[in-house]
Design a protein around this motif. Sequence first.
Motif, mmCIF file in Angstrom:
data_model
loop_
_atom_site.group_PDB
_atom_site.id
_atom_site.type_symbol
_atom_site.label_atom_id
_atom_site.label_comp_id
_atom_site.label_asym_id
_atom_site.label_seq_id
_atom_site.Cartn_x
_atom_site.Cartn_y
_atom_site.Cartn_z
ATOM 1 N N PHE A 220 0.844 -1.193 0.000
ATOM 2 C CA PHE A 220 0.000 0.000 0.000
ATOM 3 C C PHE A 220 0.882 1.247 0.000
ATOM 4 N N GLY A 221 0.708 2.058 -1.034
ATOM 5 C CA GLY A 221 1.526 3.258 -1.177
ATOM 6 C C GLY A 221 2.406 3.152 -2.401
ATOM 7 N N ALA A 222 2.057 3.892 -3.472
ATOM 8 C CA ALA A 222 2.776 3.791 -4.750
ATOM 9 C C ALA A 222 3.951 4.757 -4.759
ATOM 10 N N ILE A 223 4.958 4.464 -3.944
ATOM 11 C CA ILE A 223 6.134 5.320 -3.838
ATOM 12 C C ILE A 223 7.350 4.580 -4.373
ATOM 13 N N ARG A 254 4.671 2.557 -13.763
ATOM 14 C CA ARG A 254 5.580 2.793 -12.641
ATOM 15 C C ARG A 254 5.927 1.503 -11.902
ATOM 16 N N PHE A 255 5.064 0.485 -12.048
ATOM 17 C CA PHE A 255 5.289 -0.790 -11.355
ATOM 18 C C PHE A 255 5.148 -1.956 -12.334
ATOM 19 N N THR A 279 -0.652 -14.320 3.653
ATOM 20 C CA THR A 279 -0.617 -12.979 3.071
ATOM 21 C C THR A 279 0.214 -12.030 3.923
ATOM 22 N N VAL A 280 1.028 -11.187 3.269
ATOM 23 C CA VAL A 280 1.790 -10.158 3.975
ATOM 24 C C VAL A 280 1.332 -8.784 3.487
ATOM 25 N N LEU A 281 1.195 -7.845 4.421
ATOM 26 C CA LEU A 281 0.735 -6.495 4.131
ATOM 27 C C LEU A 281 1.833 -5.505 4.492
ATOM 28 N N CYS A 282 2.227 -4.696 3.523
ATOM 29 C CA CYS A 282 3.267 -3.704 3.734
ATOM 30 C C CYS A 282 2.672 -2.320 3.481
ATOM 31 N N VAL A 283 2.565 -1.530 4.531
ATOM 32 C CA VAL A 283 1.931 -0.214 4.452
ATOM 33 C C VAL A 283 3.037 0.836 4.380
ATOM 34 N N LEU A 284 3.203 1.432 3.196
ATOM 35 C CA LEU A 284 4.297 2.372 2.959
ATOM 36 C C LEU A 284 3.813 3.800 2.794
ATOM 37 N N THR A 285 2.533 4.052 3.016
ATOM 38 C CA THR A 285 1.967 5.376 2.783
ATOM 39 C C THR A 285 2.419 6.400 3.818
ATOM 40 N N HIS A 286 2.632 5.979 5.062
ATOM 41 C CA HIS A 286 2.916 6.815 6.237
ATOM 42 C C HIS A 286 2.169 8.149 6.159
ATOM 43 N N ASP A 287 0.873 8.026 5.942
ATOM 44 C CA ASP A 287 -0.061 9.160 5.931
ATOM 45 C C ASP A 287 -1.276 8.717 6.733
#
Length: 403
Positions: A220-223, A254-255, A279-287
């Motif tokens: 999560f988070g398209a950075i 982009r991906f 399932t693994v969840l990686c939250v990269l939004t930090h918002d």
Amino acid sequence: MLDIAEELHRWVEQGRDFAVATVVAVSGSAPRGPGAALAVDSEGAVIGSVSGGCVEGAVYELCQQALADGESAPALERFGYSDEDAFAVGLTCGGIIDILVTPVRASAPDREVYASALSAAAGGEAAAVARVVSGPGELLGRALLVRSEGSSGTSSTSGSYEGGFGAHPELDRTVAAEAGAFLDAGRTGTLEIGEQGSRCGAPLTILVESSVPPPRMLVFGAIDFASALVRIGKFLGYHVTVCDARPVFATAARFPDADEVVVDWPHRYLERTPVDARTVLCVLTHDAKFDVPLLRLALRLPVAYVGAMGSRRTHLDRNARLREVGVTELELARLHSPIGLDLGARTPEETALSIASEIVANRRGGSGVSLTGAHTPIHHDVPSTVPEPEPEPEPAGRIGSVA
């Protein structure tokens, strides 16, 4: 066997005879676990691996011999390390592995079951194949295939099955149910059962190999950090999805390595997409506007891993916000934040490696500390059924043969 299903499936379609060597059980430190396989065809071509190189040559010869003998009965071989002769055929890492060598000829009675199992695994279908590893000679190598619900075949309590052992009718039903349980968990290992499907009759050892679709990684988070994480996630065998509410950032261009790119609010997508215990969840939004509703849901789901990116200050603020919306301390304890292991990472690629390392350590039970100077096991997996090593193994690297 199913770990090299794609290549073996091609051999079956081409009508080749081959022998497949499968790791049945391991004890001590061993490079590969139950289910790892090496196969050799009648022309001498080889695919797969059972030990990362330690005993490949000897196993290759066993497969060739199995094809040359003209017999269909499998053989069980044990390989181990010899202190008296470090150059003997064996595992220099100190472990012991049992390997089942099974010839699979075009005319073999179980060829059709193997073909179905390989086809299912190569096609990404959830399926498990159960084989008799030890027991009465007439049952050795007999196979039974269990598919997930909705597949064709004979009905069982855990789905459907094909083939059988040709012994007591209750044996097939019991093994199908047990193999179904292995399949549900995505596990490979052995089980002990009586010849009549219970504790009655001669004891049998059954190897169950499961093949399930790749586990999911939801990013999560398209950075830029997400792009690097997608690449390493694919390398580790995950089916990777990138999700972001901002269409300008969440694009396939982009991906390019992602299996899918979704434009949606993260928590809304998580509400409607299937997840499971792998399932693994990686939250990269930090918002906070994305993180809080997403993590509130994620920490209540039966998934393997939930990690969130951010500084320690962001972490503390995020935890406070999560508590305000009803997230309990027990649920917060599941959160890996700040995400990743302490590698001193700075670049997106290094950060992705840090995150992936934590995911692997979490999955395998590793500590994350350097192996240099540590007194912890290298391999943390607990085998399903592993015979204890004999107190005084024979000096030769190849400890024995059971046919």
